[in-house]
Design an enzyme around this catalytic site. Structure first.
Site, mmCIF file in Angstrom:
data_model
loop_
_atom_site.group_PDB
_atom_site.id
_atom_site.type_symbol
_atom_site.label_atom_id
_atom_site.label_comp_id
_atom_site.label_asym_id
_atom_site.label_seq_id
_atom_site.Cartn_x
_atom_site.Cartn_y
_atom_site.Cartn_z
ATOM 1 N N GLN A 177 0.743 -1.415 0.098
ATOM 2 C CA GLN A 177 -0.112 0.017 0.118
ATOM 3 C C GLN A 177 0.736 1.288 -0.013
ATOM 4 O O GLN A 177 0.378 2.398 -0.550
ATOM 5 C CB GLN A 177 -0.875 0.110 1.167
ATOM 6 N N SER A 194 3.241 -4.693 -4.928
ATOM 7 C CA SER A 194 2.649 -4.917 -5.829
ATOM 8 C C SER A 194 2.177 -3.883 -6.757
ATOM 9 O O SER A 194 1.757 -2.774 -6.407
ATOM 10 C CB SER A 194 0.982 -5.722 -5.430
ATOM 11 N N HIS A 196 -0.146 -3.087 -8.953
ATOM 12 C CA HIS A 196 -1.359 -2.632 -9.243
ATOM 13 C C HIS A 196 -1.697 -1.729 -8.301
ATOM 14 O O HIS A 196 -2.629 -0.912 -8.440
ATOM 15 C CB HIS A 196 -2.179 -3.832 -9.731
ATOM 16 N N CYS A 320 -21.270 -7.579 5.899
ATOM 17 C CA CYS A 320 -22.448 -7.898 5.059
ATOM 18 C C CYS A 320 -22.014 -8.007 3.696
ATOM 19 O O CYS A 320 -23.067 -8.129 2.879
ATOM 20 C CB CYS A 320 -23.419 -6.678 5.275
#
Length: 458
Positions: A177, A194, A196, A320
């Site tokens: 990140q 990473s 992307h 949820c």
């Protein structure tokens, strides 16, 4: 459409797009071959490695490219543990690591290893003292993310690395990140990233192993990428990844300041615009573009769909939105509200007017979801000293909604007993009590599920 989910995948940077197209023409050959096309491909690969190493802050021969950030983590954890198997079989991770790290830990534990999960504060940060206490003579490896992917909290990597170094333990840092914003400080031993996440193409990961770190690659060996990443290199994607990392770093200081102002605006105004909201994560030590909040009495998936209809792409750590109906492990470890969780992660170049439009849309989106779910209205009717709410078989946020509907039906000092078999209730009912200044008495066993007891204080 406003894309506010850059923490999952940042849009392809224009520089990456240009580099990708150019290298498709120049970088298609095998870089291990000695003929002209192979030499040209090797030059592109070497240049990409040098540029990426400079951005990371390591030597080019310490860095390899992998097929993904997840693969980099799996290879890094397994290789570092195997390299120190004579030292011991103990692994340390934080409780809020990315799933790729936690899955690696699960695999290690299933094979007979020992794993310690270091807890975090309510902000999502670990303490250096907790890592120091977790270190043992048989500790083979410690892992710590540079910043959290769900709430943006930055971790004290440099201080933890110093503690690990003093104990002779290598530290693996998952920097996925944060790499786009700057190098990771501290004396770390292994690092992963990473592409992307920083505006490069998907399918390119970075694994760095410092010289002197014991490392034994697991699985069949390959002559490519120092034997640590098997298979033919995706050279066009690697070139594009290196080009985009250099480009975003050049923009990082100015863009970070701008995005911090926008996310601070969201952090400050969401609680003013929407009642019963908890903004989570460290308010100061955080990545520039991420802000996360949770809304009481809201189904996370329904809220994401409502925002999508309004033209906003956001993500959620709410239970949820999960097929398993279990809360995000990050939110659970932090002990914060999991209902109606929304993560806004702004991409480079996010427009101020889009943020303002999001803030204008959010209140009615939340109100609409609450209305559909029958969220509570204030009541002062007293019916009994204790009420029992049967929420068995009902998923988040229904148990908390039912609790809120009847809390006014008991006198001050009276209790409400909520029966629930939803794991989210174990987190969300105490969080609701803290937000509404009621007393959470505790959890009791029930015939089915558990009984969560709440005492009315006001």
């Amino acid at each position: 459409m406003s894309y506010f989910d850059a923490a999952s995948a940042a849009p392809l940077h224009p520089v990456a797009h240009q580099a990708l197209l150019a290298s498709l023409d120049e970088g298609w050959a095998d870089p291990s071959r000695l003929y002209r096309e192979g030499r040209r491909a090797r030059m592109l690969l070497d240049a990409a490695r040098e540029a990426t190493a400079e951005a990371v802050g390591c030597r080019p021969d310490e860095l390899v490219f992998t097929p993904s950030g997840t693969r980099a983590v799996h290879t890094g954890v397994a290789g570092a543990l195997a390299g120190r198997r004579r030292i011991g079989n103990h692994l340390i991770v934080s409780s809020v690591e990315h799933s790729s790290v936690l899955h690696s830990a699960d695999t290690f534990e299933a094979g007979g290893g020992s794993v310690t999960q270091v807890p975090v504060l309510r902000t999502g940060a670990v303490t250096v003292e907790a890592y120091e206490q977790a270190l043992r003579p048989d500790t083979a490896l410690a892992c710590l993310q540079s910043a959290n992917h769900e709430v943006g909290t930055e971790q004290p990597v440099a201080a933890v690395a110093e503690a690990c170094r003093a104990a002779g333990v290598p530290l693996l840092v998952d920097a996925a990140q944060s790499l786009g914003w700057g190098p990771v400080e501290g004396d770390w031993s292994v690092l992963t990233g990473s592409a992307h996440k920083w505006g490069g193409p998907s399918g390119v990961g970075v694994l760095v192993v410092r010289k002197g770190v014991r490392f034994a690659t697991q699985g069949p060996l390959d002559e490519r990428e120092s034997g640590r990443a098997a298979g033919f290199e995706n050279l066009p994607a690697i070139v594009a990844a290196a080009a985009s990392l250099r480009a975003v770093r050049a923009e990082a200081a100015q863009e970070a300041e701008r995005l911090r102002e926008l996310t601070e605006r969201i952090r400050a105004r969401v609680p003013q615009l929407v009642p019963d909201v908890e903004v989570v994560g460290d308010p100061d030590r955080r990545l520039p573009g991420i802000v996360t909040f949770s809304c009481l009495y809201v189904d996370g998936e329904a809220l994401l769909h409502a925002l999508d209809r309004e033209g906003f792409s956001v993500s959620s750590g709410s239970s949820c939105t999960s097929s398993t109906l279990t809360p995000s492990h990050v939110l659970r470890a932090m002990g914060v509200l999991t209902e109606g969780n929304v993560r806004v992660s702004l991409p480079t170049g996010a427009a101020e007017e889009d943020v303002e439009r999001f803030l204008s849309v959010l209140p009615r989106a939340v109100a609409g979801v609450r209305e559909e779910l029958g969220a509570p209205a204030p009541t002062t009717v007293v019916r009994a000293e204790e009420l029992v709410v049967d929420a068995l078989g009902k998923r988040c946020p229904i148990p908390v909604i039912e609790l809120a509907k009847v809390i006014g039906d008991v006198p001050v000092g009276g209790t409400v007993r909520v029966l629930s078999d939803d794991e989210a209730a174990r987190l969300d009912i105490p969080a609701w009590c803290e937000m509404r200044e009621q007393e959470y008495v505790g959890e009791e066993p029930a015939d089915r599920g558990s009984a969560y007891v709440v005492r009315r204080l006001s």
